[in-house]
Design a protein around this motif. Sequence first.
Motif, PDB file in Angstrom:
ATOM      1  N   ASP A 125      -2.658  13.001  13.068  1.00 40.36           N
ATOM      2  CA  ASP A 125      -1.205  12.902  13.218  1.00 40.36           C
ATOM      3  C   ASP A 125      -0.795  11.496  13.617  1.00 40.36           C
ATOM      4  O   ASP A 125       0.207  10.968  13.131  1.00 40.36           O
ATOM      5  N   PHE A 126      -1.571  10.896  14.524  1.00 44.69           N
ATOM      6  CA  PHE A 126      -1.251   9.535  14.938  1.00 44.69           C
ATOM      7  C   PHE A 126      -1.367   8.575  13.763  1.00 44.69           C
ATOM      8  O   PHE A 126      -0.500   7.732  13.550  1.00 44.69           O
ATOM      9  N   ALA A 127      -2.438   8.696  12.988  1.00 41.11           N
ATOM     10  CA  ALA A 127      -2.633   7.807  11.839  1.00 41.11           C
ATOM     11  C   ALA A 127      -1.491   7.953  10.845  1.00 41.11           C
ATOM     12  O   ALA A 127      -0.977   6.952  10.328  1.00 41.11           O
ATOM     13  N   ALA A 128      -1.055   9.172  10.595  1.00 38.51           N
ATOM     14  CA  ALA A 128       0.055   9.401   9.670  1.00 38.51           C
ATOM     15  C   ALA A 128       1.336   8.772  10.224  1.00 38.51           C
ATOM     16  O   ALA A 128       2.074   8.099   9.492  1.00 38.51           O
ATOM     17  N   TRP A 129       1.598   8.987  11.519  1.00 42.25           N
ATOM     18  CA  TRP A 129       2.788   8.404  12.133  1.00 42.25           C
ATOM     19  C   TRP A 129       2.731   6.875  12.072  1.00 42.25           C
ATOM     20  O   TRP A 129       3.699   6.217  11.734  1.00 42.25           O
ATOM     21  N   HIS A 130       1.563   6.327  12.390  1.00 46.57           N
ATOM     22  CA  HIS A 130       1.421   4.874  12.438  1.00 46.57           C
ATOM     23  C   HIS A 130       1.606   4.262  11.051  1.00 46.57           C
ATOM     24  O   HIS A 130       2.268   3.232  10.901  1.00 46.57           O
ATOM     25  N   ASN A 131       1.048   4.882  10.025  1.00 46.88           N
ATOM     26  CA  ASN A 131       1.224   4.378   8.660  1.00 46.88           C
ATOM     27  C   ASN A 131       2.695   4.410   8.255  1.00 46.88           C
ATOM     28  O   ASN A 131       3.192   3.478   7.620  1.00 46.88           O
ATOM     29  N   GLU A 132       3.399   5.471   8.625  1.00 47.17           N
ATOM     30  CA  GLU A 132       4.828   5.577   8.337  1.00 47.17           C
ATOM     31  C   GLU A 132       5.599   4.495   9.098  1.00 47.17           C
ATOM     32  O   GLU A 132       6.489   3.843   8.560  1.00 47.17           O
ATOM     33  N   TRP A 133       5.234   4.288  10.365  1.00 46.52           N
ATOM     34  CA  TRP A 133       5.904   3.278  11.184  1.00 46.52           C
ATOM     35  C   TRP A 133       5.696   1.884  10.604  1.00 46.52           C
ATOM     36  O   TRP A 133       6.608   1.071  10.562  1.00 46.52           O
ATOM     37  N   MET A 134       4.467   1.611  10.147  1.00 46.44           N
ATOM     38  CA  MET A 134       4.147   0.285   9.604  1.00 46.44           C
ATOM     39  C   MET A 134       4.920  -0.007   8.314  1.00 46.44           C
ATOM     40  O   MET A 134       5.039  -1.160   7.918  1.00 46.44           O
TER      41      MET A 134
END
Length: 186
Positions: free
Chosen positions: A2-11
């Motif tokens: 979930d963090f990786a998905a959120w971080h990719n979206e944020w980036m």
Amino acid sequence: GDFAAWHNEWMAGPELQRQLSYWREQLTPLPPPLDLPLDHPRPAIMSGRGGSFQFNLAKDVTDALRAQAQQQGRTLYITLLAAYALALHRVSKQHDFVIGTPVRGREQPALEHLMGFFVNMLPLRMRPKDDMTLPAWLSAVHRQVVDAFSYPDVPFDHLVHVMQVPRDRSRPPIHQASFSYQDVRE
């Protein structure tokens, strides 16, 4: 995951550009590398075998520093960082340099209970002047820290890439000194 998905979206979002804009303003032009006197020749390629100096302050010293910080309306972290920056300034004779400081990288409430290493490094630009008073210097450091901590999410390696920092294999990019403070009270 979930963090990786959120971080990719944020980036890929506008917040990254807003934070990058702040860092570009702070670090352009990038000051020259911190040039500290060395006891050995600098290797052509950094080995990663550098040193660190960790120490504990005696309670009476800590109490005196806390009292001084409180008298100046600052935290112990700001007071110690300001003293460290002044020491680097005096040894290097440089009036513009960067100190890296770690941040916990868990600004999102959903990350509080996740396991993992989320630390990011923030570059703090220090510009001491020989004629600054202690309150003025503490105020300048405080302002720099508060501002930088408002923009903590750009991964350091991404910042290095975006800033197109000239690489010198004998030194780390952006900052050559770090400051980490842990308030451990018994």
